[in-house]
Design an enzyme around this catalytic site. Sequence first.
Site, PDB file in Angstrom:
ATOM      1  CB  CYS A  83      -0.822  -0.343   1.010  1.00 26.57           C
ATOM      2  SG  CYS A  83      -2.220   0.773   0.990  1.00 26.57           S
ATOM      3  NE  ARG A 109      -0.660   9.256  -1.520  1.00 31.45           N
ATOM      4  CZ  ARG A 109      -0.822  10.908  -0.223  1.00 31.45           C
ATOM      5  NH1 ARG A 109      -0.108  11.745  -1.032  1.00 31.45           N
ATOM      6  NH2 ARG A 109      -0.950  10.695   0.846  1.00 31.45           N
ATOM      7  CG  HIS A 174      -3.058  -3.107   4.075  1.00 33.26           C
ATOM      8  ND1 HIS A 174      -1.437  -2.749   4.276  1.00 33.26           N
ATOM      9  CD2 HIS A 174      -3.442  -2.638   3.490  1.00 33.26           C
ATOM     10  CE1 HIS A 174      -2.124  -1.793   4.194  1.00 33.26           C
ATOM     11  NE2 HIS A 174      -2.812  -1.077   3.803  1.00 33.26           N
ATOM     12  CD  GLU A 176      -0.013  -5.128   6.023  1.00 32.65           C
ATOM     13  OE1 GLU A 176      -0.290  -6.422   5.432  1.00 32.65           O
ATOM     14  OE2 GLU A 176      -0.196  -4.358   5.777  1.00 32.65           O
TER      15      GLU A 176
HETATM   16  N1  GLN Z   1      -3.626   6.239   1.387  1.00 31.78           N
HETATM   17  C1  GLN Z   1      -2.511   5.970   2.181  1.00 31.78           C
HETATM   18  C2  GLN Z   1      -1.306   7.075   1.516  1.00 31.78           C
HETATM   19  O1  GLN Z   1      -1.813   7.536   0.586  1.00 31.78           O
HETATM   20  C3  GLN Z   1      -1.516   5.114   1.785  1.00 31.78           C
HETATM   21  C4  GLN Z   1      -3.073   3.639   2.921  1.00 31.78           C
HETATM   22  C5  GLN Z   1      -2.284   2.384   2.645  1.00 31.78           C
HETATM   23  O2  GLN Z   1      -1.060   2.309   3.329  1.00 31.78           O
HETATM   24  N2  GLN Z   1      -3.521   1.459   3.764  1.00 31.78           N
HETATM   25  O3  GLN Z   1      -0.570   6.980   1.712  1.00 31.78           O
END
Ligand code: GLN
Length: 219
Positions: A83, A109, A174, A176
């Site tokens: 992420c 993003r 994720h 995890e």
């Molecule tokens: N929205 C976050 C970002 O742009 C990422 C979210 C996440 O790591 N779950 O950094």
Amino acid sequence: MNAEAGALGVLDLQGGVQEHLDHLQRIGVPARTVKRAAELDGLAGLIIPGGESTCLSRLLRIFELDQAIRRAVDGGLKLWGTCAGAILLAAENRGEAPALGLIDIAISRNAFGSQLDSFNRQVRVPMVAEEPIPVTFIRAPKIVRAGAGVRVLLELDDYIAAAEDDRILVTVFHPELTPSLAFHRYFARKCGVRSDGTEAASRDPGWTPQSWMRFSHHA
Ligand code: GLN
């Protein structure tokens, strides 16, 4: 290589560190946190966890970890960004400056909307596991382009959700935060690190759902 070459690190500046350490422990892989450049020494791989990419990218610069990570990758260190970690690793971060820029992908993003648009989903990733894998998207980005040297591991709807090159794995979700250990085993293998247990044990019965499992399920 030193005696610790079988270990993996989890970047511990901000974000979901403990959950990765717990999954690595469940597959029997020695793991430790990395807060300073010197702590990269001897690691076979480093996980850059989810969190907030703008915050993480500033902290990387402040602690001079950005240059240290680039050097370590040149020396053979493998990376996995989940992420926000994937955002940091992307060569192109749509509308913003790239951070580490180590894998030839373009990423967008917050491409699903707000935090409330987070969700769980089951996916099939043949390279990673035979069984369907549960994954959690939390204010996730979308990978919108993969360069010629990048293998796409998972494509969903109108975006790429997991990809890799020889040094770097990126997932916009994720693993995890789910009971599945499949991606952690996959990354350990990519790093040449042995994990214990068989593929049949890739779902951990000891794992208990936490608050993030409240997110709705997408088919
Ligand atoms: N929205 C976050 C970002 O742009 C990422 C979210 C996440 O790591 N779950 O950094």
